[in-house]
Design a protein around this motif. Structure first.
Motif, PDB file in Angstrom:
ATOM      1  N   LYS A  86      -1.490   8.405   6.989  1.00 32.56           N
ATOM      2  CA  LYS A  86      -0.928   9.615   7.587  1.00 32.56           C
ATOM      3  C   LYS A  86       0.373  10.060   6.915  1.00 32.56           C
ATOM      4  O   LYS A  86       0.946  11.072   7.290  1.00 32.56           O
ATOM      5  CB  LYS A  86      -0.699   9.413   9.086  1.00 32.56           C
ATOM      6  CG  LYS A  86       0.333   8.365   9.431  1.00 32.56           C
ATOM      7  CD  LYS A  86       0.432   8.153  10.935  1.00 32.56           C
ATOM      8  CE  LYS A  86       1.464   7.092  11.256  1.00 32.56           C
ATOM      9  NZ  LYS A  86       1.516   6.775  12.660  1.00 32.56           N
ATOM     10  N   ARG A  87       0.773   9.319   5.916  1.00 31.83           N
ATOM     11  CA  ARG A  87       2.018   9.583   5.204  1.00 31.83           C
ATOM     12  C   ARG A  87       1.960  10.925   4.492  1.00 31.83           C
ATOM     13  O   ARG A  87       0.995  11.265   3.846  1.00 31.83           O
ATOM     14  CB  ARG A  87       2.213   8.453   4.190  1.00 31.83           C
ATOM     15  CG  ARG A  87       3.442   8.532   3.371  1.00 31.83           C
ATOM     16  CD  ARG A  87       3.452   7.375   2.365  1.00 31.83           C
ATOM     17  NE  ARG A  87       4.579   7.517   1.486  1.00 31.83           N
ATOM     18  CZ  ARG A  87       4.549   8.248   0.379  1.00 31.83           C
ATOM     19  NH1 ARG A  87       3.458   8.864   0.014  1.00 31.83           N
ATOM     20  NH2 ARG A  87       5.632   8.342  -0.366  1.00 31.83           N
ATOM     21  N   LYS A  88       3.040  11.695   4.595  1.00 32.23           N
ATOM     22  CA  LYS A  88       3.128  12.987   3.911  1.00 32.23           C
ATOM     23  C   LYS A  88       3.555  12.759   2.456  1.00 32.23           C
ATOM     24  O   LYS A  88       4.221  11.772   2.147  1.00 32.23           O
ATOM     25  CB  LYS A  88       4.117  13.899   4.613  1.00 32.23           C
ATOM     26  CG  LYS A  88       3.703  14.239   6.035  1.00 32.23           C
ATOM     27  CD  LYS A  88       4.484  15.417   6.544  1.00 32.23           C
ATOM     28  CE  LYS A  88       4.238  15.702   7.991  1.00 32.23           C
ATOM     29  NZ  LYS A  88       2.927  15.990   8.396  1.00 32.23           N
ATOM     30  N   PHE A  89       3.160  13.684   1.579  1.00 28.99           N
ATOM     31  CA  PHE A  89       3.542  13.584   0.176  1.00 28.99           C
ATOM     32  C   PHE A  89       5.058  13.572   0.025  1.00 28.99           C
ATOM     33  O   PHE A  89       5.771  14.287   0.727  1.00 28.99           O
ATOM     34  CB  PHE A  89       2.973  14.752  -0.631  1.00 28.99           C
ATOM     35  CG  PHE A  89       1.521  14.596  -0.948  1.00 28.99           C
ATOM     36  CD1 PHE A  89       1.076  13.589  -1.790  1.00 28.99           C
ATOM     37  CD2 PHE A  89       0.590  15.446  -0.403  1.00 28.99           C
ATOM     38  CE1 PHE A  89      -0.259  13.433  -2.083  1.00 28.99           C
ATOM     39  CE2 PHE A  89      -0.758  15.311  -0.683  1.00 28.99           C
ATOM     40  CZ  PHE A  89      -1.178  14.297  -1.528  1.00 28.99           C
ATOM     41  N   PHE A  90       5.526  12.731  -0.879  1.00 27.49           N
ATOM     42  CA  PHE A  90       6.945  12.593  -1.195  1.00 27.49           C
ATOM     43  C   PHE A  90       7.789  12.237   0.021  1.00 27.49           C
ATOM     44  O   PHE A  90       8.948  12.639   0.127  1.00 27.49           O
ATOM     45  CB  PHE A  90       7.471  13.853  -1.888  1.00 27.49           C
ATOM     46  CG  PHE A  90       6.801  14.102  -3.211  1.00 27.49           C
ATOM     47  CD1 PHE A  90       7.163  13.374  -4.329  1.00 27.49           C
ATOM     48  CD2 PHE A  90       5.793  15.036  -3.329  1.00 27.49           C
ATOM     49  CE1 PHE A  90       6.548  13.574  -5.540  1.00 27.49           C
ATOM     50  CE2 PHE A  90       5.149  15.257  -4.538  1.00 27.49           C
ATOM     51  CZ  PHE A  90       5.528  14.512  -5.653  1.00 27.49           C
ATOM     52  N   ALA A  91       7.224  11.462   0.929  1.00 28.30           N
ATOM     53  CA  ALA A  91       7.934  11.039   2.142  1.00 28.30           C
ATOM     54  C   ALA A  91       9.164  10.202   1.808  1.00 28.30           C
ATOM     55  O   ALA A  91      10.111  10.184   2.591  1.00 28.30           O
ATOM     56  CB  ALA A  91       6.992  10.240   3.043  1.00 28.30           C
ATOM     57  N   ARG A 128       0.834  -1.207   0.000  1.00 27.60           N
ATOM     58  CA  ARG A 128       0.000   0.000   0.000  1.00 27.60           C
ATOM     59  C   ARG A 128       0.869   1.258   0.000  1.00 27.60           C
ATOM     60  O   ARG A 128       0.533   2.265  -0.636  1.00 27.60           O
ATOM     61  CB  ARG A 128      -0.932   0.012   1.212  1.00 27.60           C
ATOM     62  CG  ARG A 128      -2.093  -0.962   1.088  1.00 27.60           C
ATOM     63  CD  ARG A 128      -2.993  -0.962   2.320  1.00 27.60           C
ATOM     64  NE  ARG A 128      -3.575   0.354   2.543  1.00 27.60           N
ATOM     65  CZ  ARG A 128      -3.756   0.881   3.747  1.00 27.60           C
ATOM     66  NH1 ARG A 128      -3.408   0.217   4.836  1.00 27.60           N
ATOM     67  NH2 ARG A 128      -4.310   2.069   3.873  1.00 27.60           N
ATOM     68  N   ILE A 129       2.000   1.193   0.708  1.00 26.13           N
ATOM     69  CA  ILE A 129       2.938   2.317   0.705  1.00 26.13           C
ATOM     70  C   ILE A 129       3.458   2.535  -0.714  1.00 26.13           C
ATOM     71  O   ILE A 129       3.532   3.667  -1.198  1.00 26.13           O
ATOM     72  CB  ILE A 129       4.080   2.082   1.714  1.00 26.13           C
ATOM     73  CG1 ILE A 129       3.533   2.067   3.146  1.00 26.13           C
ATOM     74  CG2 ILE A 129       5.186   3.132   1.550  1.00 26.13           C
ATOM     75  CD1 ILE A 129       4.492   1.549   4.202  1.00 26.13           C
ATOM     76  N   GLU A 170       1.755   9.296  -6.291  1.00 25.64           N
ATOM     77  CA  GLU A 170       2.403  10.608  -6.182  1.00 25.64           C
ATOM     78  C   GLU A 170       3.222  10.948  -7.418  1.00 25.64           C
ATOM     79  O   GLU A 170       3.271  12.093  -7.840  1.00 25.64           O
ATOM     80  CB  GLU A 170       3.358  10.632  -4.979  1.00 25.64           C
ATOM     81  CG  GLU A 170       2.695  10.759  -3.669  1.00 25.64           C
ATOM     82  CD  GLU A 170       3.684  10.624  -2.520  1.00 25.64           C
ATOM     83  OE1 GLU A 170       3.232  10.849  -1.405  1.00 25.64           O
ATOM     84  OE2 GLU A 170       4.868  10.293  -2.729  1.00 25.64           O
ATOM     85  N   LEU A 171       3.891   9.948  -7.942  1.00 29.51           N
ATOM     86  CA  LEU A 171       4.785  10.181  -9.078  1.00 29.51           C
ATOM     87  C   LEU A 171       4.103   9.897 -10.420  1.00 29.51           C
ATOM     88  O   LEU A 171       4.783   9.826 -11.445  1.00 29.51           O
ATOM     89  CB  LEU A 171       6.048   9.320  -8.929  1.00 29.51           C
ATOM     90  CG  LEU A 171       6.954   9.734  -7.778  1.00 29.51           C
ATOM     91  CD1 LEU A 171       8.050   8.724  -7.546  1.00 29.51           C
ATOM     92  CD2 LEU A 171       7.541  11.110  -8.038  1.00 29.51           C
TER      93      LEU A 171
END
Length: 92
Positions: free
Chosen positions: A82-87, A25-26, A33-34
């Motif tokens: 809860k992951r931030k964009f481009f983490a 999922r990550i 995002e990309l």
């Protein structure tokens, strides 16, 4: 394996492995995002650079920035939400 927008597993029992599914999922979030295709280009490029550097498939794979983020956070089942964009950039 995450192949946007799907998670593909070899064995039926893997569907119940929450940590594995979370890891994938990550990757789905990274791919989204990309805009998918650049994810695969960067993933492969990072692998090749790591392979030259480490001269070992396992080390090269484990040090891909996308894998580093996924492995570090796979046990946190709340992480994808809860992951931030481009983490993944924190894992260079």
């Amino acid at each position: 394996m995450a192949l946007f927008p799907f998670i593909l597993v070899k064995e039926q029992t893997s569907k119940n492995d929450q940590v594995l599914i979370n890891h994938e999922r990550i990757h789905l979030r990274q791919q989204a995002e990309l805009l998918v295709l650049p994810f695969y280009v960067l993933y492969l490029l990072n692998y090749v650079i790591n392979l030259i550097h480490y001269r070992d498939h396992n080390s090269a794979y484990l040090n891909i920035i996308f894998e580093r983020e996924a492995f570090k956070n796979e046990a946190d089942l709340e992480y994808p939400g809860k992951r931030k964009f481009f983490a993944f950039l924190r894992y260079f």
